[in-house]
Design a protein around this motif. Structure first.
Motif, PDB file in Angstrom:
ATOM      1  N   VAL A   1      57.824  85.570 155.492  1.00 33.59           N
ATOM      2  CA  VAL A   1      57.837  83.706 154.776  1.00 33.59           C
ATOM      3  C   VAL A   1      57.269  82.525 155.960  1.00 33.59           C
ATOM      4  CG1 VAL A   1      59.929  83.042 154.297  1.00 33.59           C
ATOM      5  CG2 VAL A   1      59.500  85.111 153.248  1.00 33.59           C
ATOM      6  N   GLU A   2      58.284  83.248 156.760  1.00 33.94           N
ATOM      7  CA  GLU A   2      58.002  82.076 158.169  1.00 33.94           C
ATOM      8  C   GLU A   2      56.481  82.118 159.214  1.00 33.94           C
ATOM      9  OE1 GLU A   2      59.424  82.431 162.874  1.00 33.94           O
ATOM     10  OE2 GLU A   2      60.905  83.675 161.861  1.00 33.94           O
TER      11      GLU A   2
ATOM     12  N   SER B   1      64.185  76.727 147.754  1.00 31.31           N
ATOM     13  CA  SER B   1      64.899  76.985 148.878  1.00 31.31           C
ATOM     14  C   SER B   1      65.257  75.488 149.669  1.00 31.31           C
ATOM     15  CB  SER B   1      64.781  77.641 149.798  1.00 31.31           C
ATOM     16  OG  SER B   1      64.442  79.319 149.099  1.00 31.31           O
TER      17      SER B   1
ATOM     18  N   TYR C   1      67.071  89.732 142.972  1.00 34.10           N
ATOM     19  CA  TYR C   1      66.895  90.794 144.225  1.00 34.10           C
ATOM     20  C   TYR C   1      66.015  91.741 143.169  1.00 34.10           C
ATOM     21  CZ  TYR C   1      67.873  95.586 145.097  1.00 34.10           C
ATOM     22  OH  TYR C   1      67.687  97.274 145.523  1.00 34.10           O
TER      23      TYR C   1
ATOM     24  N   TYR D   1      55.881  83.459 146.476  1.00 27.79           N
ATOM     25  CA  TYR D   1      56.298  82.266 147.654  1.00 27.79           C
ATOM     26  C   TYR D   1      56.571  80.893 147.468  1.00 27.79           C
ATOM     27  CZ  TYR D   1      54.592  86.005 151.577  1.00 27.79           C
ATOM     28  OH  TYR D   1      54.593  86.345 151.857  1.00 27.79           O
TER      29      TYR D   1
ATOM     30  N   THR E   1      52.587  87.796 144.763  1.00 30.51           N
ATOM     31  CA  THR E   1      53.250  87.702 145.813  1.00 30.51           C
ATOM     32  C   THR E   1      52.897  85.953 146.134  1.00 30.51           C
ATOM     33  OG1 THR E   1      52.367  89.697 146.885  1.00 30.51           O
ATOM     34  CG2 THR E   1      52.795  88.111 147.823  1.00 30.51           C
TER      35      THR E   1
ATOM     36  N   LEU F   1      59.739  80.444 145.546  1.00 35.19           N
ATOM     37  CA  LEU F   1      61.032  80.822 146.576  1.00 35.19           C
ATOM     38  C   LEU F   1      61.467  79.871 147.697  1.00 35.19           C
ATOM     39  CD1 LEU F   1      63.057  82.653 148.342  1.00 35.19           C
ATOM     40  CD2 LEU F   1      61.019  84.236 149.758  1.00 35.19           C
TER      41      LEU F   1
ATOM     42  N   TYR G   1      62.406  90.099 143.513  1.00 38.15           N
ATOM     43  CA  TYR G   1      62.474  90.523 145.339  1.00 38.15           C
ATOM     44  C   TYR G   1      62.348  91.998 146.031  1.00 38.15           C
ATOM     45  CZ  TYR G   1      61.143  85.229 145.282  1.00 38.15           C
ATOM     46  OH  TYR G   1      60.864  84.297 144.997  1.00 38.15           O
TER      47      TYR G   1
ATOM     48  N   PHE H   1      59.975  92.409 148.410  1.00 37.00           N
ATOM     49  CA  PHE H   1      59.227  92.072 148.913  1.00 37.00           C
ATOM     50  C   PHE H   1      58.994  92.019 150.682  1.00 37.00           C
ATOM     51  CE2 PHE H   1      58.826  87.177 150.158  1.00 37.00           C
ATOM     52  CZ  PHE H   1      57.330  87.315 149.470  1.00 37.00           C
ATOM     53  N   ASP H   2      58.415  91.242 150.975  1.00 40.08           N
ATOM     54  CA  ASP H   2      58.072  91.362 152.471  1.00 40.08           C
ATOM     55  C   ASP H   2      58.444  89.725 153.108  1.00 40.08           C
ATOM     56  OD1 ASP H   2      57.675  91.848 155.396  1.00 40.08           O
ATOM     57  OD2 ASP H   2      55.261  91.688 155.073  1.00 40.08           O
ATOM     58  N   PHE H   3      60.127  89.404 153.345  1.00 43.08           N
ATOM     59  CA  PHE H   3      60.177  88.424 153.625  1.00 43.08           C
ATOM     60  C   PHE H   3      59.899  88.367 155.473  1.00 43.08           C
ATOM     61  CE2 PHE H   3      63.544  89.587 150.565  1.00 43.08           C
ATOM     62  CZ  PHE H   3      63.462  88.029 149.958  1.00 43.08           C
ATOM     63  N   ARG H   4      59.455  89.056 156.094  1.00 47.32           N
ATOM     64  CA  ARG H   4      58.720  88.245 156.932  1.00 47.32           C
ATOM     65  C   ARG H   4      57.651  87.627 156.936  1.00 47.32           C
ATOM     66  NH1 ARG H   4      58.380  94.677 159.456  1.00 47.32           N
ATOM     67  NH2 ARG H   4      57.758  94.825 157.344  1.00 47.32           N
TER      68      ARG H   4
END
Length: 332
Positions: free
Chosen positions: A36-37, A305, A25, A298, A294, A301, A28, A31-34
């Motif tokens: 990541v995709e 994962s 937490y 990435y 940044t 993460l 991130y 952090f802009d998780f949008r």
């Protein structure tokens, strides 16, 4: 008694999740998780990630094959498939309860090949000690060759080896040693007075047999080769992911080795698969090698994962394979 044991286990799991979650937490929180995709499907080279998978699988298979070398000297004959599946499963269950994997894989061996649980656990302790020594050796060599980078790391994280060492005076070390000895004597005295002393003694004897099994390994060169193969595979499993991202593809072996070692040390902290400590340690080192903050986020993460998902899938496969495995004493 069962309720107390279950409560303690639940508390340990909760604390490990809380610790890992808190670190993640903090890392991130803005952090802009949008994105990541977008990185996953448009900026990342999945070919290198897929090429890294066989080495992640091989590392655990080599561990299962090496296990035979320490089990045979103490009279435990086990099947290669059961050993490998036990290792697969052990890493997967450790994602749920950190450090439970060592007990799980010995339990699998005891159930399917009727191996002695204490002896098997002793061999696991031995293997962990050997692995720790190898990592320590690699760490020492890496530290010597990359000492400037490590010094910067300590400065950035506020860590000072001199401060840690000065924290204990000679008197402090003596007092600590005397207290530790007193605790051991007290524990021994209490065990002698308890009715379960003989059971504990037999269990510890089995553990000791497993620990000392390495002295009787029939093929020491093979054991060494398996050990090097395990850690070589782990490293390649990690290093190939550098080429998945433009920000890390140019960093080279030295950076990969340093971050690999730092990450291996970080997972000592009991969180699921090192989540949190591993992210922080590797991300910090990547920044010291010039990777943007940044981009480093990435990298840690996505790599962690994906590799954790692979461990989980291997565990599911092992569980399914073991469900079709007959129990009994191994013939070879």
């Amino acid at each position: 008694m069962q309720m107390k044991k279950a409560a303690n286990t639940t508390m340990k799991v909760a604390l490990s999740l809380l610790l890992g979650g808190a670190i993640l937490y903090w890392m991130y929180r803005d952090f802009d998780f949008r994105r990541v995709e977008h990185v996953l499907w448009h900026e990342m080279n999945w070919t290198w990630m897929l090429l890294s998978f066989p080495f992640g699988i091989l590392a655990q298979m080599f561990r299962g094959w090496r296990w035979k070398q320490s089990l045979e000297p103490i009279g435990e004959r086990t099947r290669a498939s059961v050993r490998v599946h036990a290792v697969f499963l052990s890493y997967a269950v450790s994602l749920i309860i950190p450090r439970i994997g060592e007990f799980a894989r010995c339990g699998v061996l005891a159930r399917y090949d009727k191996a002695s649980f204490p002896k098997a656990l002793g061999t696991v302790v031995t293997e962990r000690a050997i692995d720790s020594l190898l990592v320590l050796l690699i760490t020492g060599l890496t530290f010597l060759f990359q000492i400037k980078v490590f010094n910067t790391f300590f400065d950035k994280t506020g860590t000072s080896l001199d401060t840690i060492l000065r924290g204990f005076s000679l008197t402090g070390w003596i007092v600590t040693g005397v207290c530790a000895l007193a605790v051991l004597i007290l524990l021994f005295y209490l065990l002698r007075r308890l009715s379960i002393y003989n059971k504990v003694k037999n269990t510890l004897h089995g553990l000791w047999q497993g620990v000392t099994s390495l002295r009787s390994v029939r093929n020491v060169p093979l054991f060494i080769c398996f050990t090097l193969a395990i850690w070589g595979s782990y490293f390649l499993h990690y290093y190939l992911t550098f080429f998945c991202f433009e920000s890390t593809a140019h960093l080279g072996l030295a950076c990969a080795l340093v971050t690999f070692i730092v990450g291996s040390i970080a997972v000592i902290v009991p969180t699921p698969n090192g989540a949190g400590p591993w992210h922080f340690a590797v991300k910090t080192m990547l920044i010291l090698y010039g990777v943007a903050d940044t981009d480093a986020l990435y990298f840690v993460l996505i790599v962690h994962s994906v590799q954790t998902l692979l461990v989980a899938l291997m565990g599911v496969y092992a569980w399914m394979a073991l469900s079709f495995t007959e129990t009994g004493t191994a013939n070879a």
